[in-house]
Each structure stands twice: as C-alpha cells, then as structure tokens.
Design a protein around this motif. Structure first.
Motif, PDB file in Angstrom:
ATOM      1  N   GLY A 199       0.820  -1.160   0.039  1.00  0.00           N
ATOM      2  CA  GLY A 199      -0.141  -0.008  -0.090  1.00  0.00           C
ATOM      3  C   GLY A 199       0.753   1.368  -0.046  1.00  0.00           C
ATOM      4  N   ASN A 200       2.088   1.125  -0.262  1.00  0.00           N
ATOM      5  CA  ASN A 200       2.883   2.391  -0.503  1.00  0.00           C
ATOM      6  C   ASN A 200       3.026   2.876  -1.914  1.00  0.00           C
ATOM      7  N   LEU A 201       3.629   3.789  -2.150  1.00  0.00           N
ATOM      8  CA  LEU A 201       3.696   4.687  -3.493  1.00  0.00           C
ATOM      9  C   LEU A 201       5.245   4.656  -3.896  1.00  0.00           C
ATOM     10  N   ARG A 202       5.302   4.420  -5.189  1.00  0.00           N
ATOM     11  CA  ARG A 202       6.519   4.815  -5.638  1.00  0.00           C
ATOM     12  C   ARG A 202       6.840   6.204  -5.936  1.00  0.00           C
ATOM     13  N   LYS A 203       8.154   6.892  -5.507  1.00  0.00           N
ATOM     14  CA  LYS A 203       8.226   8.304  -5.563  1.00  0.00           C
ATOM     15  C   LYS A 203       9.400   8.691  -6.088  1.00  0.00           C
ATOM     16  N   VAL A 204       9.525   9.621  -7.201  1.00  0.00           N
ATOM     17  CA  VAL A 204      10.816   9.895  -7.703  1.00  0.00           C
ATOM     18  C   VAL A 204      11.036  11.477  -7.298  1.00  0.00           C
ATOM     19  N   MET A 205      12.117  11.725  -6.645  1.00  0.00           N
ATOM     20  CA  MET A 205      12.059  12.951  -5.777  1.00  0.00           C
ATOM     21  C   MET A 205      12.744  13.974  -6.730  1.00  0.00           C
ATOM     22  N   VAL A 206      12.451  15.131  -6.576  1.00  0.00           N
ATOM     23  CA  VAL A 206      12.822  16.229  -7.263  1.00  0.00           C
ATOM     24  C   VAL A 206      14.221  16.892  -6.438  1.00  0.00           C
ATOM     25  N   SER A 207      15.287  16.973  -7.041  1.00  0.00           N
ATOM     26  CA  SER A 207      16.421  17.595  -6.231  1.00  0.00           C
ATOM     27  C   SER A 207      17.358  17.956  -7.399  1.00  0.00           C
ATOM     28  N   ASP A 208      18.401  18.841  -6.700  1.00  0.00           N
ATOM     29  CA  ASP A 208      19.423  19.354  -7.598  1.00  0.00           C
ATOM     30  C   ASP A 208      20.221  18.381  -8.304  1.00  0.00           C
ATOM     31  N   GLN A 209      20.214  17.126  -8.065  1.00  0.00           N
ATOM     32  CA  GLN A 209      20.983  15.850  -8.643  1.00  0.00           C
ATOM     33  C   GLN A 209      20.146  15.561  -9.803  1.00  0.00           C
ATOM     34  N   GLY A 210      18.890  15.931  -9.829  1.00  0.00           N
ATOM     35  CA  GLY A 210      18.025  15.206 -10.921  1.00  0.00           C
ATOM     36  C   GLY A 210      17.967  15.981 -12.466  1.00  0.00           C
ATOM     37  N   GLY A 211      17.868  15.072 -13.405  1.00  0.00           N
ATOM     38  CA  GLY A 211      18.080  15.430 -14.567  1.00  0.00           C
ATOM     39  C   GLY A 211      16.403  15.786 -15.098  1.00  0.00           C
ATOM     40  N   LYS A 212      16.289  15.923 -16.359  1.00  0.00           N
ATOM     41  CA  LYS A 212      15.067  16.272 -16.864  1.00  0.00           C
ATOM     42  C   LYS A 212      14.046  15.258 -16.582  1.00  0.00           C
ATOM     43  N   SER A 213      14.460  14.045 -16.712  1.00  0.00           N
ATOM     44  CA  SER A 213      13.511  12.918 -16.627  1.00  0.00           C
ATOM     45  C   SER A 213      12.941  12.817 -15.150  1.00  0.00           C
ATOM     46  N   ASN A 214      13.586  13.107 -14.273  1.00  0.00           N
ATOM     47  CA  ASN A 214      13.358  13.194 -12.821  1.00  0.00           C
ATOM     48  C   ASN A 214      11.905  14.361 -12.678  1.00  0.00           C
ATOM     49  N   PHE A 215      12.044  15.471 -13.434  1.00  0.00           N
ATOM     50  CA  PHE A 215      11.266  16.476 -13.356  1.00  0.00           C
ATOM     51  C   PHE A 215       9.823  16.120 -14.338  1.00  0.00           C
ATOM     52  N   ILE A 216      10.164  15.275 -15.344  1.00  0.00           N
ATOM     53  CA  ILE A 216       9.055  14.991 -16.208  1.00  0.00           C
ATOM     54  C   ILE A 216       8.328  14.064 -15.354  1.00  0.00           C
ATOM     55  N   ASN A 217       8.919  12.932 -14.852  1.00  0.00           N
ATOM     56  CA  ASN A 217       8.063  12.019 -13.997  1.00  0.00           C
ATOM     57  C   ASN A 217       7.297  12.564 -13.033  1.00  0.00           C
ATOM     58  N   ALA A 218       8.055  13.402 -12.251  1.00  0.00           N
ATOM     59  CA  ALA A 218       7.527  14.009 -10.923  1.00  0.00           C
ATOM     60  C   ALA A 218       6.090  14.700 -11.527  1.00  0.00           C
ATOM     61  N   LEU A 219       6.336  15.675 -12.639  1.00  0.00           N
ATOM     62  CA  LEU A 219       5.239  16.365 -13.120  1.00  0.00           C
ATOM     63  C   LEU A 219       4.011  15.405 -13.594  1.00  0.00           C
ATOM     64  N   LYS A 220       4.569  14.262 -14.333  1.00  0.00           N
ATOM     65  CA  LYS A 220       3.496  13.326 -14.745  1.00  0.00           C
ATOM     66  C   LYS A 220       2.706  12.833 -13.526  1.00  0.00           C
ATOM     67  N   ARG A 221       3.475  12.360 -12.710  1.00  0.00           N
ATOM     68  CA  ARG A 221       2.777  11.861 -11.387  1.00  0.00           C
ATOM     69  C   ARG A 221       1.542  12.678 -10.625  1.00  0.00           C
ATOM     70  N   ARG A 222       1.753  13.992 -11.122  1.00  0.00           N
ATOM     71  CA  ARG A 222       0.841  15.107 -10.471  1.00  0.00           C
ATOM     72  C   ARG A 222      -0.266  15.246 -11.469  1.00  0.00           C
ATOM     73  N   GLY A 223       0.028  14.757 -12.686  1.00  0.00           N
ATOM     74  CA  GLY A 223      -1.122  14.962 -13.716  1.00  0.00           C
ATOM     75  C   GLY A 223      -0.636  16.177 -14.520  1.00  0.00           C
ATOM     76  N   ILE A 224       0.458  16.733 -14.518  1.00  0.00           N
ATOM     77  CA  ILE A 224       1.022  17.871 -15.350  1.00  0.00           C
ATOM     78  C   ILE A 224       1.801  17.285 -16.457  1.00  0.00           C
ATOM     79  N   VAL A 225       1.051  17.703 -17.591  1.00  0.00           N
ATOM     80  CA  VAL A 225       1.889  17.207 -18.861  1.00  0.00           C
ATOM     81  C   VAL A 225       2.732  18.351 -19.630  1.00  0.00           C
ATOM     82  N   VAL A 226       4.232  17.889 -19.818  1.00  0.00           N
ATOM     83  CA  VAL A 226       4.987  19.172 -20.388  1.00  0.00           C
ATOM     84  C   VAL A 226       5.963  18.366 -21.346  1.00  0.00           C
ATOM     85  N   GLY A 227       5.987  18.990 -22.395  1.00  0.00           N
ATOM     86  CA  GLY A 227       6.972  18.371 -23.405  1.00  0.00           C
ATOM     87  C   GLY A 227       8.493  18.588 -22.936  1.00  0.00           C
TER      88      GLY A 227
END
Ligand SMILES: [Zn+2]
Length: 539
Positions: free
Chosen positions: A328-356
C-alpha cells in the motif's frame, strides 16, 4: 508441501504502552484494538487487568471480534493458593479469550524478584496454566529473561518452559527481555528448547530491539522452529522498542525465504492496508510517520539520483526489492538538484501535469528549482510547494486572496498573579475580491502560532473551506550559508480526507519563512478542494 502457520501476536497495547511518552486512554485502546483486529492479527494483547484503572475498564468487555483477545498478568504468587490470589481472580474474570502469564525463567530473578524457591516458581507456572484452562481461557506463558536465564542456568530455564508445556499451555513464549541476544544465539537456544521436548508449534518469540535486531531475532527464531511471533505496531516499546510487526509481516508474506514455507492470517489483499495501518497508528499517537521505515515509510520507495530515475521509469523492478503497491505504499521519484530532466517530467506526470521535453517553460522551472534549492529550499521534502511552483511556472494558479501585510509582536510580562508569561500577537491584513479584512490573534504558543491563527481567522468566502485544515508538524532548520544564516521551515498539513502535504518557506527571518510555508499550505488546500492539485496519478 503444505505451508506451516505462523501466528501473529500483537502487544502494542501492553508492552507498547511501556514506551516513554505513550499513555493510552481506554478510547485509544478501543480504536487501536479495532485497527489490529481488522488488519488480521491472530492475538491482540490488551494490557494488565487490575494493574491500573484504564486496563481494568478496557477488560470489562471483549474488544475484538476476530482476533483472540488476550489479558496479561503474573503467575500465581508463591505461598498462596490460586483461589486466594487477588491478581489471579482479576485475570480469570477479565473478558478475554486467552491469558498470557509472565513467568520468571532465570533462577536469579526467581530469588531476587520473587523471593521464592525454584520449585515454588515451577509450581506457580503449572497451577496458573491449569487454572486458566479450567476457566475456559487459552493459556500461554511468557518466559521472561529466557535467553539470559538459559545462558546462566540452562536446566532451570528449560524446566520452566517444560512446566508450562506439560501443564497445557498453548504457547510458551521465549522472551529476550533485555534485548541483547544475537540472532545466532536465538537460533541455537530455540533448537535446544525444542530438543528438550517442547515442540516448535507451541513456541513463541518476544524480542526487544536493544541491538537493533528484534526483527532479525524474531525471524531467526521462526527459522529455528517457533510458530508464534510477538511484536508491536511500528516497533514501539520500552527503551529501543519491541520487534516491529509492520516489518515482520510483509517479510513473512512477500519474501520467498519465508512465504514458500509459512503462511499467516494476512493475505495479499490485507497486506495492501499495511502502510495505512502504520500511518493511522502514528496519527493516533499524534506523531509524524518515520520516512525511512522499511516497507511503509514515505522514502521506502523513493529514488533521488538522476540516472536511477530514468532507469526506474523503464523498469521499476531494477530498483525495488518488492513492488510498493503490495504494502500500500507509493513509488516516489524525488525532485532535487541532482535530478535531470527525466526526474522533473516524471514528478510532474505523477501530478497530472503534462509538459513536453523541449518546452522552454520546463527549463525555466528546472532553473528556478535549482536556484531556490541553492538558497535553502528543499522541494523533495515539500511536495505541495513544489506542485504550486510547477503549476504557476508552467501555467497559472488562481489568486484566491492577497495578504497586504502582517505584523507580529512578542511580549514577555508578569500577569496579574505575578507569573511570567510570553504572549504573541499577530495582525494580518487580507484582501479578498477587493475587500480588505483585518484579523488579530493572540497565542501563548509562540509568534508562528499567533500568525497562523490570525491568517486563518477570516478568509471571507473561503473560511468554511479551510475548517478541516490542520497543521500536524512544523520543522525549523537553521542553514549556514556563505554570508549569513538562513532559516528553512517545513510544515506538514492534513485535512478531513486524511491526505498529508508538506510546504516550505525560506528566509533569514523565521517568521517570514513560516509565513511562506503557511500560505502555500492554505493555497494548496483551496486548490485541492477544487481538485486542481494533489491528483497523484497511478503509474
Ligand atoms: Zn517485552
């Protein structure tokens, strides 16, 4: 091959009550017993009837519907008969299905604590078990200090276990009361007990966590042959705690080392309620869940580094020992200064925000986040502030209200009775639909509390919407920058839906940092009410 049954025994309400700072009321105990019963534990130990008014009241009726309800108490006192022992009669009268007697099994404790002979102690064990069975209760015996007793006087410790077994105890529970025993010792000693004539399907393990190995010791005992395991929710308990059932249960259910040989009363569907059970219990204790808790922590399935995040998107199994949804837990990809673009896209996608990937607004968001993190913001710990920042950078967020200004004063003075008091007062000016309101609040819990009360006192047409908004945690950290110290404030909020969100504020002034985090929390709540945020998409 048929799998062997492992019985799960919860002692949150008895041994867990020994945790410093924890004191359950009867109502708390009723709620917790219900959680434990619903989840599917086999035994729920409720406490010590007769020891205090709370436990006596708790045992006035049976508090479980499925699980066996267990009362805990001492074996009969030496030198008097069962019928003349007032503690025994309270235990026998309690509305329980089973009685767990605590018995000394270390001859040193028999002499020093009980002041009776070794023989008298064996008699007490035997007669107590017989009396419980005669009263229609399932008898079991916790052999206190068993492992230390065994190391000091092996024959006597074994004699205690055998006396309980021969008198008809359903379970003889070997307790590592001091919590210092090592897994290899547990394995050897359990084997010796079985060799002495007490079968493993009548043995239990009760481990304490003083060397951080209560879970390991419990699992070692199961491998050595015991079939009942005792522990508590989230591992609460005296000193370093008891064996954590929230860790043991998923290990038994999900790990092939155990699930190919053993089964429990918890099936795959029940197991999906584990994270909720753990968090609901923390909620009841009014404390924040441990982010790093195995299986159920918010970080248990969180990945930070950029290269891991992109591999994780391709195949989650490469970075997870079990799928998070099984507990019953969730996968979480965190946003941080180590993160590349894919981190952000994934974090946004999980919140229902689509960005190219090539959208310049995405680059803008990444540079704002990196810039702010360099000044002390911590977005990986403040999901709600991150979402607000992302939504406002990539699109826009509604302006519900504007704060025209605030003022906070702290006064330390003597009151009419001559007692020294520190009182904080806050004034907040808010503009809603062009109309200005001013709210004043006083607090003895500090300036941030006064500011919070004032800010939430009159939000005009939004007031009824934030009635269930509650601040559950407030963390302040002083960060030492190159020129001056700055303060980071993290606030955890919740509402009637049970959702939790974190917001962040950073400033060289603690009040200002708190104010930013408070504002984000309220705006997030208003957007959440409109289903404009917080829609975490399933992957
Ligand atoms: Zn204990």
């Amino acid at each position: 091959m048929a799998r062997e049954r492992i019985y799960l025994f919860d002692t949150t309400l008895r041994d867990g009550q020994q945790t410093p700072g924890i004191d359950f009321s009867v109502e708390d105990k009723i709620s917790i017993a219900r959680l434990l019963d619903d989840f599917g534990f086999d035994y729920v130990e409720g406490g010590y009837p007769g020891a205090n008014p709370t436990d006596t009241r708790f045992f006035e009726s049976k508090r479980t519907s499925r699980a066996s309800f267990v009362a805990f108490g001492m074996t009969k006192r030496a030198g008097i008969s069962v019928s003349n022992d007032p503690g025994m009669s309270l235990l026998l009268q309690a509305k329980s299905d089973a009685i767990c007697f605590v018995a000394k099994s270390w001859d040193y404790h028999v002499k020093v604590a009980l002041g009776c002979s070794n023989e008298e102690n064996l008699e007490s064990i035997e007669q107590s078990v017989t009396a419980a069975a005669a009263a229609g209760k399932e008898p079991m015996v916790d052999c206190e200090h068993f492992f230390d007793g065994f190391k000091n006087n092996r024959d006597y410790a074994l004699a205690c276990a055998r006396a309980a077994y021969e008198a008809g105890a359903r379970w003889i529970v070997l307790c590592d009361t001091n919590g210092g025993t090592q897994p290899s010792e547990v394995r050897d000693i359990v084997a010796a007990v079985i060799a002495s004539g007490v079968p493993g399907d009548h043995l239990g393990i009760h481990a304490h966590n003083d060397t951080g190995q209560a879970v390991a010791n419990s699992l070692a005992a199961i491998e050595a042959g015991v079939r009942q395991v005792q522990g508590t929710l989230n591992g609460i308990g005296e000193r370093c705690g008891n064996a954590n059932l929230v860790t043991i249960v998923p290990t038994l259910v999900l790990k092939p080392a155990f699930n190919t040989r053993f089964e429990t009363g918890i099936d795959a569907e029940k197991l999906q309620g584990l994270t909720q059970l753990s968090h609901a219990f923390d909620e009841l204790l009014n404390r924040s869940p441990d982010h790093q808790a195995p299986y159920v922590g918010a970080s248990a399935f969180a990945t930070k580094a950029g290269i891991h995040a992109s591999a994780l998107l391709k195949d989650p199994r490469t970075y997870e020992h079990v799928p998070p949804e099984t507990v019953g837990n969730l996968r979480k990809v965190m946003v941080s200064d180590q993160g590349g673009k894919s981190n952000f896209i994934n974090a946004l996608k999980r919140r229902g925000i689509v960005v190219g990937k090539d959208d310049p607004k995405l680059d803008a968001l990444i540079s704002i986040v990196k810039e702010r993190e360099a000044t002390g913001y911590a977005y990986e710990g403040a999901d709600a502030s991150f979402e607000l920042l992302a939504r406002s950078t990539l699109g826009s967020i509604p302006e519900f209200f504007a704060v025209e200004g605030f003022r906070v004063m702290v006064e330390r003075r003597f009151d009419a009775n001559g007692t020294l008091k520190t009182v904080s007062e806050a004034v907040v000016k808010v503009k809603i639909d062009g109309e200005m309101t001013m709210s004043v609040a006083e607090s003895i819990h500090g300036p941030v509390n006064a500011l919070d009360i004032a800010l939430r006192k009159d939000l005009g047409k939004y007031q009824s919407e934030i009635g269930d908004l509650e601040l559950v945690d407030f963390k302040v950290r002083i960060l030492n920058g190159s020129t001056a110290a700055v303060t980071r404030v993290l606030i955890e909020s919740t509402d009637a839906s049970g959702a939790r969100w974190w917001t962040v504020g950073v400033s060289d002034n603690v009040i200002d940092a708190s104010f930013q985090a408070l504002m984000d929390s309220i705006i997030y709540k208003l957007m959440k009410n409109r289903e404009q945020v917080g829609q975490i998409a399933a992957e």
